[in-house]
Scaffold this active site. Sequence first.
Site, PDB file in Angstrom:
ATOM      1  N   LYS A 110      45.052 -21.211  10.925  1.00 21.87           N
ATOM      2  CA  LYS A 110      43.803 -21.979  11.395  1.00 21.87           C
ATOM      3  C   LYS A 110      43.989 -21.727  13.068  1.00 21.87           C
ATOM      4  CE  LYS A 110      40.449 -24.204   9.470  1.00 21.87           C
ATOM      5  NZ  LYS A 110      39.859 -24.019   8.487  1.00 21.87           N
TER       6      LYS A 110
HETATM    7  P1  NAD Z   1      29.105 -26.807   9.715  1.00 21.31           P
HETATM    8  O1  NAD Z   1      29.363 -26.840  11.135  1.00 21.31           O
HETATM    9  O2  NAD Z   1      28.497 -25.706   9.298  1.00 21.31           O
HETATM   10  O3  NAD Z   1      28.477 -28.271   9.172  1.00 21.31           O
HETATM   11  C1  NAD Z   1      29.268 -29.434   9.543  1.00 21.31           C
HETATM   12  C2  NAD Z   1      27.931 -30.550   8.856  1.00 21.31           C
HETATM   13  O4  NAD Z   1      28.796 -31.984   9.120  1.00 21.31           O
HETATM   14  C3  NAD Z   1      26.882 -30.705  10.024  1.00 21.31           C
HETATM   15  O5  NAD Z   1      25.607 -30.645   9.247  1.00 21.31           O
HETATM   16  C4  NAD Z   1      27.312 -31.886  11.129  1.00 21.31           C
HETATM   17  O6  NAD Z   1      25.879 -32.334  11.424  1.00 21.31           O
HETATM   18  C5  NAD Z   1      27.781 -32.701  10.056  1.00 21.31           C
HETATM   19  N1  NAD Z   1      28.790 -33.720  10.442  1.00 21.31           N
HETATM   20  C6  NAD Z   1      29.587 -33.824  11.682  1.00 21.31           C
HETATM   21  N2  NAD Z   1      30.112 -34.795  11.766  1.00 21.31           N
HETATM   22  C7  NAD Z   1      29.517 -35.510  10.747  1.00 21.31           C
HETATM   23  C8  NAD Z   1      29.703 -37.088  10.659  1.00 21.31           C
HETATM   24  N3  NAD Z   1      30.529 -37.713  11.358  1.00 21.31           N
HETATM   25  N4  NAD Z   1      29.060 -37.645   9.460  1.00 21.31           N
HETATM   26  C9  NAD Z   1      27.975 -36.897   9.021  1.00 21.31           C
HETATM   27  N5  NAD Z   1      28.007 -35.564   9.061  1.00 21.31           N
HETATM   28  C10 NAD Z   1      28.695 -35.028  10.145  1.00 21.31           C
HETATM   29  O7  NAD Z   1      30.643 -26.816   8.814  1.00 21.31           O
HETATM   30  P2  NAD Z   1      30.901 -26.166   7.579  1.00 21.31           P
HETATM   31  O8  NAD Z   1      31.474 -24.869   7.508  1.00 21.31           O
HETATM   32  O9  NAD Z   1      29.738 -26.915   6.521  1.00 21.31           O
HETATM   33  O10 NAD Z   1      32.069 -27.242   7.207  1.00 21.31           O
HETATM   34  C11 NAD Z   1      32.381 -28.523   6.769  1.00 21.31           C
HETATM   35  C12 NAD Z   1      33.520 -28.867   6.210  1.00 21.31           C
HETATM   36  O11 NAD Z   1      34.097 -27.935   5.013  1.00 21.31           O
HETATM   37  C13 NAD Z   1      34.780 -28.898   7.163  1.00 21.31           C
HETATM   38  O12 NAD Z   1      35.774 -29.834   6.915  1.00 21.31           O
HETATM   39  C14 NAD Z   1      35.282 -27.490   6.955  1.00 21.31           C
HETATM   40  O13 NAD Z   1      36.686 -27.252   7.256  1.00 21.31           O
HETATM   41  C15 NAD Z   1      35.176 -27.305   5.463  1.00 21.31           C
HETATM   42  N6  NAD Z   1      34.979 -25.890   4.767  1.00 21.31           N
HETATM   43  C16 NAD Z   1      34.107 -25.106   5.170  1.00 21.31           C
HETATM   44  C17 NAD Z   1      34.175 -23.769   4.620  1.00 21.31           C
HETATM   45  C18 NAD Z   1      33.322 -22.899   5.163  1.00 21.31           C
HETATM   46  O14 NAD Z   1      33.212 -21.813   4.262  1.00 21.31           O
HETATM   47  N7  NAD Z   1      32.415 -23.002   6.025  1.00 21.31           N
HETATM   48  C19 NAD Z   1      35.190 -23.891   3.465  1.00 21.31           C
HETATM   49  C20 NAD Z   1      36.043 -24.465   3.267  1.00 21.31           C
HETATM   50  C21 NAD Z   1      36.072 -25.772   4.003  1.00 21.31           C
END
Ligand code: NAD
Length: 422
Positions: A110
């Site tokens: 990561k």
């Molecule tokens: P992203 O940046 O696309 O979206 C994050 C979202 O969370 C946004 O809508 C943001 O406004 C919101 N957010 C941030 N802080 C917040 C809070 N305190 N309360 C409510 N909403 C909040 O990110 P993503 O890619 O969707 O990733 C989200 C989570 O999923 C992370 O934990 C990431 O590690 C995990 N994840 C992502 C992927 C992927 O393929 N993108 C895969 C596995 C896990």
Amino acid sequence: MPTLVKNELNVYECAEARFEMAAAKLGLEDDLYRYLRFPNKEITIYIPVTMDDGRLEVFTGYRVQHSLVRGPGKGGIRYAPDVTLDEVRALASWMTWKCAVVNIPFGGAKGGIICDPQKMSQKELERMTRRYTAELTDWIGPERDVPAPDLGTNEKVMAWVMDTYSMHMRHTVTAVVTGKPLDLGGSRGRREATGRGVHFVCDKAIEKLGMKREECRVVIQGFGNVGSMAAMLLSEAGYKIVGVSDIHGGLYNENGFNVPAVIEWVHGQRKPLPDFPGGGAKMAGQELLFQPCEILIPAAIENQITSANAHRVQTRILCEGANGPTTPPADDVLRDKGVFVLPDILANAGGVTVSYFEWVQDRQGFFWRESEVNERLKDVMERSFDEIVRYAESHGVNNRIAAYMVAIDRVAFALKLRGLYA
Ligand code: NAD
């Protein structure tokens, strides 16, 4: 027995606590335990960037390779103001276990940079990404460590990483990152993959629990890549999305949201989610987690469900779209409440699974139809769900510990086959 962690809000301590619990249940040999307990490599990079106003700013970035035992490192790059080395370490270890849970030939890694991408221009982000990548050229690569997007990064950032790495290698190397734009060797279905994986495991969970889609109210925290795609796919499948939130706050509507309209509002018009005009009671983002529902999907950040609030959760199924949204002491509370937990290292593994497909396609130079990607993803997610739930039942442990046990066992087995170079 209660789960002991000194500071339940330190994600690395939480990751360690779960590793230790699963390793103990597994009876992991001492040498293997000591080997797997620590990350393989960690690098800190001070990244000089010329800002648009001519000033030089130095950002701090990390890349942690937790394990390379089962294959090249795999894991996203996070851009956020509160990134810490401990957080990146935890996320890297979760990638190791996640890749092993879905049985794809990658280790775990990561990266992250302490920055606020919302406050930086595209040119500043590009210069920062390119310098970070240049510093990492000896560490990453299709056979070494393959980054991907995470919080605060996206396809465009991956294109810059790919281009910078390729310039240093003197030839185009598409397989150095995944989550790229389609025209640069990205995979069909990658953008939707994590949300689609969430959908597949929710389908399996309700089938197991004898529930029906139409009767399932779903609350989703976070409306980025994972949250919005999960919302769209679940609502298309007949689930009712009653709660949504982003960093600005949340909305709850017992009648269900028109998800494409919310997506257009947030991603098309770039407006704060709580201002969505299509109805719903406004509330703080965290409050949304405690509204009544059948499926709760945290899909934003870590440490959302803790010992301080887990008793307020009112769901039958907790499906972790985010990494690390639940702390170990909260797990104990949820277990006592009878919540069926789909742990992060299973529930959100759809993203890394299609990343694996992207890497395979790049290396073959042969690209699959979207239906092929989705079918293969479904196979992987359903098989993994079955393996973990069966393991949990046969070993008398919860789904999370079962997932860790299966994963640690697979990595330890590969390590034994390779032999300890120690
Ligand atoms: P992203 O940046 O696309 O979206 C994050 C979202 O969370 C946004 O809508 C943001 O406004 C919101 N957010 C941030 N802080 C917040 C809070 N305190 N309360 C409510 N909403 C909040 O990110 P993503 O890619 O969707 O990733 C989200 C989570 O999923 C992370 O934990 C990431 O590690 C995990 N994840 C992502 C992927 C992927 O393929 N993108 C895969 C596995 C896990």
